[in-house]
Design an enzyme around this catalytic site. Structure first.
Site, PDB file in Angstrom:
ATOM      1  N   LYS A 109      -4.374  -4.965  16.443  1.00  0.00           N
ATOM      2  CA  LYS A 109      -3.493  -3.996  17.413  1.00  0.00           C
ATOM      3  C   LYS A 109      -3.170  -4.256  18.547  1.00  0.00           C
ATOM      4  O   LYS A 109      -2.360  -4.265  19.133  1.00  0.00           O
ATOM      5  CB  LYS A 109      -3.839  -2.574  16.831  1.00  0.00           C
ATOM      6  CG  LYS A 109      -3.618  -2.310  15.174  1.00  0.00           C
ATOM      7  CD  LYS A 109      -2.288  -1.912  15.013  1.00  0.00           C
ATOM      8  CE  LYS A 109      -1.989  -1.304  13.718  1.00  0.00           C
ATOM      9  NZ  LYS A 109      -0.683  -0.889  13.360  1.00  0.00           N
ATOM     10  N   PHE A 140       5.462   0.542  11.775  1.00  0.00           N
ATOM     11  CA  PHE A 140       4.184   1.202  11.012  1.00  0.00           C
ATOM     12  C   PHE A 140       3.426   0.114  10.260  1.00  0.00           C
ATOM     13  O   PHE A 140       2.430   0.446   9.636  1.00  0.00           O
ATOM     14  CB  PHE A 140       4.384   2.363  10.132  1.00  0.00           C
ATOM     15  CG  PHE A 140       5.153   3.467  11.056  1.00  0.00           C
ATOM     16  CD1 PHE A 140       4.316   4.502  11.638  1.00  0.00           C
ATOM     17  CD2 PHE A 140       6.449   3.467  11.216  1.00  0.00           C
ATOM     18  CE1 PHE A 140       5.073   5.300  12.425  1.00  0.00           C
ATOM     19  CE2 PHE A 140       7.378   4.360  11.852  1.00  0.00           C
ATOM     20  CZ  PHE A 140       6.699   5.460  12.432  1.00  0.00           C
ATOM     21  N   ARG A 169     -14.344  13.415  16.119  1.00  0.00           N
ATOM     22  CA  ARG A 169     -13.169  12.883  16.398  1.00  0.00           C
ATOM     23  C   ARG A 169     -11.976  13.586  16.723  1.00  0.00           C
ATOM     24  O   ARG A 169     -12.136  14.975  16.515  1.00  0.00           O
ATOM     25  CB  ARG A 169     -12.816  12.231  14.770  1.00  0.00           C
ATOM     26  CG  ARG A 169     -14.029  11.047  14.434  1.00  0.00           C
ATOM     27  CD  ARG A 169     -13.449   9.838  15.248  1.00  0.00           C
ATOM     28  NE  ARG A 169     -14.344   8.878  14.809  1.00  0.00           N
ATOM     29  CZ  ARG A 169     -15.673   8.661  15.338  1.00  0.00           C
ATOM     30  NH1 ARG A 169     -16.199   9.389  16.162  1.00  0.00           N
ATOM     31  NH2 ARG A 169     -16.378   7.559  14.799  1.00  0.00           N
ATOM     32  N   ALA A 191     -21.427   1.272  10.176  1.00  0.00           N
ATOM     33  CA  ALA A 191     -21.381   0.509  11.213  1.00  0.00           C
ATOM     34  C   ALA A 191     -20.168   0.545  12.269  1.00  0.00           C
ATOM     35  O   ALA A 191     -19.077   0.725  11.549  1.00  0.00           O
ATOM     36  CB  ALA A 191     -21.750  -0.750  10.550  1.00  0.00           C
ATOM     37  N   GLY A 192     -20.421   0.430  13.388  1.00  0.00           N
ATOM     38  CA  GLY A 192     -19.226   0.720  14.396  1.00  0.00           C
ATOM     39  C   GLY A 192     -18.533   1.835  14.730  1.00  0.00           C
ATOM     40  O   GLY A 192     -17.539   1.993  15.249  1.00  0.00           O
ATOM     41  N   THR A 220       0.807  -1.176   0.153  1.00  0.00           N
ATOM     42  CA  THR A 220       0.221  -0.088   0.039  1.00  0.00           C
ATOM     43  C   THR A 220       0.784   1.212   0.035  1.00  0.00           C
ATOM     44  O   THR A 220       0.393   2.370  -0.133  1.00  0.00           O
ATOM     45  CB  THR A 220      -1.181   0.018   0.987  1.00  0.00           C
ATOM     46  OG1 THR A 220      -0.309  -0.187   2.491  1.00  0.00           O
ATOM     47  CG2 THR A 220      -1.952  -0.768   1.115  1.00  0.00           C
ATOM     48  N   TYR A 240      -9.303  -5.221  13.044  1.00  0.00           N
ATOM     49  CA  TYR A 240      -8.306  -4.203  12.860  1.00  0.00           C
ATOM     50  C   TYR A 240      -7.747  -3.867  14.480  1.00  0.00           C
ATOM     51  O   TYR A 240      -6.767  -4.055  14.430  1.00  0.00           O
ATOM     52  CB  TYR A 240      -8.694  -3.073  12.060  1.00  0.00           C
ATOM     53  CG  TYR A 240      -7.817  -1.985  12.353  1.00  0.00           C
ATOM     54  CD1 TYR A 240      -6.333  -2.117  11.781  1.00  0.00           C
ATOM     55  CD2 TYR A 240      -7.945  -0.496  12.782  1.00  0.00           C
ATOM     56  CE1 TYR A 240      -5.334  -1.178  11.753  1.00  0.00           C
ATOM     57  CE2 TYR A 240      -7.101   0.151  12.957  1.00  0.00           C
ATOM     58  CZ  TYR A 240      -5.655   0.062  12.448  1.00  0.00           C
ATOM     59  OH  TYR A 240      -4.842   1.023  12.572  1.00  0.00           O
ATOM     60  N   SER A 262      -4.818  -1.615   7.404  1.00  0.00           N
ATOM     61  CA  SER A 262      -5.491  -0.584   8.275  1.00  0.00           C
ATOM     62  C   SER A 262      -6.951  -0.312   7.792  1.00  0.00           C
ATOM     63  O   SER A 262      -7.467   0.855   8.292  1.00  0.00           O
ATOM     64  CB  SER A 262      -4.634   0.490   8.277  1.00  0.00           C
ATOM     65  OG  SER A 262      -4.295   0.997   7.322  1.00  0.00           O
ATOM     66  N   ALA A 291       1.421  -2.162   8.710  1.00  0.00           N
ATOM     67  CA  ALA A 291       0.106  -3.125   8.788  1.00  0.00           C
ATOM     68  C   ALA A 291      -1.017  -2.867   7.762  1.00  0.00           C
ATOM     69  O   ALA A 291      -1.036  -1.728   7.072  1.00  0.00           O
ATOM     70  CB  ALA A 291      -0.511  -2.403  10.022  1.00  0.00           C
TER      71      ALA A 291
HETATM   72  N1  UDP Z   1     -16.863  10.235   7.856  1.00  0.00           N
HETATM   73  C1  UDP Z   1     -17.939  10.720   6.877  1.00  0.00           C
HETATM   74  N2  UDP Z   1     -17.872  10.473   5.605  1.00  0.00           N
HETATM   75  C2  UDP Z   1     -16.863   9.782   4.840  1.00  0.00           C
HETATM   76  C3  UDP Z   1     -15.848   9.403   5.801  1.00  0.00           C
HETATM   77  C4  UDP Z   1     -15.849   9.529   7.190  1.00  0.00           C
HETATM   78  O1  UDP Z   1     -19.121  11.164   7.462  1.00  0.00           O
HETATM   79  O2  UDP Z   1     -16.726   9.594   3.711  1.00  0.00           O
HETATM   80  C5  UDP Z   1     -16.843  10.121   9.120  1.00  0.00           C
HETATM   81  C6  UDP Z   1     -16.797   8.844   9.981  1.00  0.00           C
HETATM   82  O3  UDP Z   1     -18.146   8.469  10.031  1.00  0.00           O
HETATM   83  C7  UDP Z   1     -16.434   9.277  11.233  1.00  0.00           C
HETATM   84  C8  UDP Z   1     -15.359  10.573  10.861  1.00  0.00           C
HETATM   85  O4  UDP Z   1     -15.966  10.767   9.615  1.00  0.00           O
HETATM   86  O5  UDP Z   1     -17.194   9.796  12.318  1.00  0.00           O
HETATM   87  C9  UDP Z   1     -14.122  10.261  10.823  1.00  0.00           C
HETATM   88  O6  UDP Z   1     -13.995   8.800   9.828  1.00  0.00           O
HETATM   89  P1  UDP Z   1     -12.615   8.387   9.320  1.00  0.00           P
HETATM   90  O7  UDP Z   1     -12.685   7.174   8.342  1.00  0.00           O
HETATM   91  O8  UDP Z   1     -11.807   9.535   8.687  1.00  0.00           O
HETATM   92  O9  UDP Z   1     -11.749   8.077  10.656  1.00  0.00           O
HETATM   93  P2  UDP Z   1     -12.095   6.936  11.937  1.00  0.00           P
HETATM   94  O10 UDP Z   1     -12.620   7.654  12.824  1.00  0.00           O
HETATM   95  O11 UDP Z   1     -12.980   6.020  11.444  1.00  0.00           O
HETATM   96  O12 UDP Z   1     -10.803   6.279  12.079  1.00  0.00           O
END
Ligand code: UDP
Length: 318
Positions: free
Chosen positions: A142, A70, A216, A277-278, A35, A138, A74, A72
């Site tokens: 880790k 680093f 976040r 999801a999640g 990657t 994932y 992901s 992995a």
């Molecule tokens: N997110 C979103 N649209 C996208 C990608 C991400 O709304 O196209 C949201 C996602 O649901 C999360 C936040 O942005 O709440 C950060 O997502 P990302 O995948 O960047 O990082 P994660 O927190 O999953 O590691």
């Protein structure tokens, strides 16, 4: 110090490689380029193309004094449908790397762990003593490596640090995110601003947060790199330390979109979609432990600054 950077052709690994070189370290990158990109490896570093499983001869040749790890898989979604790849690369691959280290008496390691080891938090900000209940393979892979490091420190005198990253973003040394499969919010929003993607789907706006979108903790990759340099020499033999790395402030998806509009001056059309999801409503780090122990302080905590660095680096590549 003579160091080996496993995964140094990826986004974070390449930035840390540049920071290590600037700090006067001698760096060899080990990367299978599955990657990563060979041209992301800074010119002062050597590059050996090999997998973690085949790392023993590379370590025997390089004889590093420390390893920064680093390398992995992901992608959270992929880890749910192809878990075997995650157990193989992230867990047994790391086991092979640790054994290759032991064979050359190299016992110092800094490992890229993740906030995904915690799963759905009981409370935020998340501290290192919070329960670890990953909700995907994932995060579980880790967490397994974190456990491996605890036992290698206890039994084999490793000096180890696990850095649990929250949402890494931004760019440094002209190196930014360049994933073939892009799933992260900021790069996707920037692609929409640049016109290479039609619209951004916001994954849910009915979360229990002030504007209904997920929150976040975005940490600038340059601040993350600083933490790695501090962590490299911190633990004594027999010690495994775990540190969270975030900037300590949460930003919502909507705030990110607003920052991208402001920084780029371009429209960012959005579509509101289903929740992913999640996705917990809120993930914010307490980084008090690394601040207190190592004197680490993030310097780029404002969202527009993080977005601007990512935008300018991505634009320079186009
Ligand atoms: N997110 C979103 N649209 C996208 C990608 C991400 O709304 O196209 C949201 C996602 O649901 C999360 C936040 O942005 O709440 C950060 O997502 P990302 O995948 O960047 O990082 P994660 O927190 O999953 O590691």
């Amino acid at each position: 110090m003579r160091v080996l950077v496993a995964g140094g052709a990826g986004y974070i690994g390449s930035v840390v490689t540049a920071a290590l070189l600037q700090g006067g370290h001698e760096v060899t990158v080990l990367d299978d380029l599955s990657t990563g990109h060979a041209d992301a490896v800074p010119s002062g570093a050597g590059l050996v193309q090999a997998t973690l499983h085949d790392s023993a001869p590379v370590l025997a040749d390089v004889r590093p004094e420390a390893v920064l790890h680093f390398a992995a898989k992901s992608l959270v979604g992929e880890s749910q449908v192809k878990p075997e790849i995650y157990w193989d690369t992230n867990v047994t691959g790391t086991l092979a790397l640790l054994e290759a280290m032991r064979a050359v008496d190299c016992r110092r390691i800094v490992f890229s762990s993740t906030a995904a080891t915690y799963g759905e938090p009981e409370s935020v900000p998340i501290r290192e003593d919070a329960p670890t209940r990953p909700t995907n393979t994932y995060g579980a892979s880790k967490l397994a490596v974190d456990a491996m490091l605890t036992s290698y420190a206890a039994a084999h005198d490793f000096a180890a640090v696990s850095l649990r990253y929250f949402n890494v973003a931004g760019a440094a040394y002209g190196l930014g995110e360049r994933h073939t499969t892009e799933t992260h919010l900021i790069p996707i929003a920037l692609q929409v601003a640049a016109g290479t993607r039609e619209a951004l789907t916001i994954y849910g706006e009915d979360y229990p947060t002030p504007d209904g979108t997920c929150i976040r903790d975005y940490i600038h990759v340059a601040d993350l790199a600083d933490a790695h340099l501090l962590a490299l020499t911190a633990p004594a033999a027999g010690e495994h330390r775990i540190y969270n790395l975030g900037n300590g402030t949460g930003f919502s998806v909507q705030q990110v979109v607003d920052a991208v509009r402001e920084v780029t001056g371009h429209p960012v059309p959005v579509v509101v979609g289903q929740r992913r999801a999640g996705d917990p409503a809120q993930l914010v780090a307490s980084s008090d432990r690394i601040r207190a122990d190592l004197g680490w302080t993030p310097k780029h905590t404002e969202l527009p600054d993080i977005v601007r660095d990512a935008w300018e680096t991505a634009r320079a590549r186009r």
